[in-house]
Design a protein around this motif. Sequence first.
Motif, PDB file in Angstrom:
ATOM      1  N   SER A   2      35.758  64.309  88.823  1.00  0.00           N
ATOM      2  CA  SER A   2      35.512  65.684  88.422  1.00  0.00           C
ATOM      3  C   SER A   2      34.963  65.742  87.011  1.00  0.00           C
ATOM      4  CB  SER A   2      36.824  66.483  88.490  1.00  0.00           C
ATOM      5  OG  SER A   2      36.661  67.746  87.896  1.00  0.00           O
ATOM      6  N   THR A   4      35.573  68.131  85.031  1.00  0.00           N
ATOM      7  CA  THR A   4      36.637  68.708  84.226  1.00  0.00           C
ATOM      8  C   THR A   4      37.638  67.617  83.878  1.00  0.00           C
ATOM      9  OG1 THR A   4      36.405  70.814  85.382  1.00  0.00           O
ATOM     10  CG2 THR A   4      38.439  70.473  84.137  1.00  0.00           C
ATOM     11  N   THR A   5      37.843  67.356  82.590  1.00  0.00           N
ATOM     12  CA  THR A   5      38.736  66.275  82.187  1.00  0.00           C
ATOM     13  C   THR A   5      40.029  66.778  81.551  1.00  0.00           C
ATOM     14  OG1 THR A   5      37.559  66.105  80.078  1.00  0.00           O
ATOM     15  CG2 THR A   5      36.869  64.627  81.864  1.00  0.00           C
ATOM     16  N   PHE A   6      40.107  68.067  81.235  1.00  0.00           N
ATOM     17  CA  PHE A   6      41.356  68.591  80.706  1.00  0.00           C
ATOM     18  C   PHE A   6      41.453  70.086  80.982  1.00  0.00           C
ATOM     19  CE2 PHE A   6      38.367  69.274  77.244  1.00  0.00           C
ATOM     20  CZ  PHE A   6      38.682  70.558  76.810  1.00  0.00           C
ATOM     21  N   SER A  12      39.717  75.434  81.461  1.00  0.00           N
ATOM     22  CA  SER A  12      38.962  74.204  81.222  1.00  0.00           C
ATOM     23  C   SER A  12      38.180  74.207  79.914  1.00  0.00           C
ATOM     24  CB  SER A  12      37.992  73.940  82.379  1.00  0.00           C
ATOM     25  OG  SER A  12      37.068  75.017  82.502  1.00  0.00           O
ATOM     26  N   ASP A  70      47.363  72.417  88.040  1.00  0.00           N
ATOM     27  CA  ASP A  70      46.435  71.781  87.101  1.00  0.00           C
ATOM     28  C   ASP A  70      46.028  70.388  87.592  1.00  0.00           C
ATOM     29  OD1 ASP A  70      46.656  74.004  85.500  1.00  0.00           O
ATOM     30  OD2 ASP A  70      47.996  73.072  84.039  1.00  0.00           O
ATOM     31  N   ARG A  73      43.564  70.565  90.449  1.00  0.00           N
ATOM     32  CA  ARG A  73      42.201  70.904  90.023  1.00  0.00           C
ATOM     33  C   ARG A  73      41.511  69.699  89.374  1.00  0.00           C
ATOM     34  NH1 ARG A  73      42.658  76.027  86.322  1.00  0.00           N
ATOM     35  NH2 ARG A  73      40.424  75.575  86.076  1.00  0.00           N
ATOM     36  N   LEU A  74      42.228  68.983  88.525  1.00  0.00           N
ATOM     37  CA  LEU A  74      41.623  67.852  87.815  1.00  0.00           C
ATOM     38  C   LEU A  74      41.337  66.671  88.731  1.00  0.00           C
ATOM     39  CD1 LEU A  74      43.633  67.856  84.461  1.00  0.00           C
ATOM     40  CD2 LEU A  74      41.260  68.547  84.810  1.00  0.00           C
ATOM     41  N   ALA A  83      46.978  60.815  84.429  1.00  0.00           N
ATOM     42  CA  ALA A  83      47.212  62.198  84.029  1.00  0.00           C
ATOM     43  C   ALA A  83      48.193  62.201  82.869  1.00  0.00           C
ATOM     44  CB  ALA A  83      47.766  63.022  85.182  1.00  0.00           C
ATOM     45  N   ARG A 110      42.915  64.395  82.260  1.00  0.00           N
ATOM     46  CA  ARG A 110      42.585  63.325  83.187  1.00  0.00           C
ATOM     47  C   ARG A 110      41.761  62.272  82.471  1.00  0.00           C
ATOM     48  NH1 ARG A 110      39.463  63.314  89.112  1.00  0.00           N
ATOM     49  NH2 ARG A 110      39.156  61.050  89.170  1.00  0.00           N
TER      50      ARG A 110
END
Length: 271
Positions: A2, A4-6, A12, A70, A73-74, A83, A110
């Motif tokens: 993904s 998105t990393t955090f 995000s 969360d 999603r990550l 994580a 992540r």
Amino acid sequence: MSTTTFLINGVSDALISPLDRGLAYGDGIFRTIRVINGQPIAWQAHYAKLLADSRRLYLPCPEAASWQEDLGRLFADQGDGVAKLILTRGIAERGYAVGDHAIPTRIVIRSSLPLYPDRNASHGIRAYLCKTRLAHQPLLAGIKHLNRLENVLARQEWSDTVISEGVMLDQDGLVIEGVMSNILIRSGTILATPDLERCGVDGITRQRILAIAPSLGLIPAITSLTLTELMNADEVLMCNSLYGVWQVVDFNGRTWPLGQLAGRLRQFLQE
């Protein structure tokens, strides 16, 4: 993976405020969890420890469902990785006093799994005796809080890549933990780990190993562990939630033959 990393409080593109007490005072706690196929390993144990640590600091902890959302999603791609869950007391005016209106900050990050050499598991590791000592503070002992400067200083003591971990003693010279790991020793059928009543981090993998020890014919023990007792042990192990268990085969002038216990424990932890 993904893009998105955090996530910060589930957002995000949010930022950490310079007024956050986690930044100003290290007022918070964290967990580091291995994720396989999108699933956080030993999630229930990790959340229970997060909740217990937060209560020790009188820090409100979000419900498990918020963290799980969360994480979902990550790791929506069902990938592998790490994580890191961070909980701070949140934004407040300057000063040590805790106000009544601070809203905790929930952070989930992540990242990729560290590239540990395969030989650490297959051949064992070399460890270093750190000069940095852990101070006693029973109020914080066992908690994975954000104040980790002792470990930061200890990790700066070596740069030799053949050294995989450092062994940390407390101010009385007792063995406590590794820089990023917990320590266990096998002496005959006794599987002992240091008492963490005055300092150190009580890790989830340590707890899981103590729980499964009887099924391996071992007697778990939590004790004050001297350096001499560690040096005289039949096997010395280091563990954490990311790599599982490594055997120490070279430390402080002594070498040990590679045993079977680390491999057996890794298998049990994976199951």
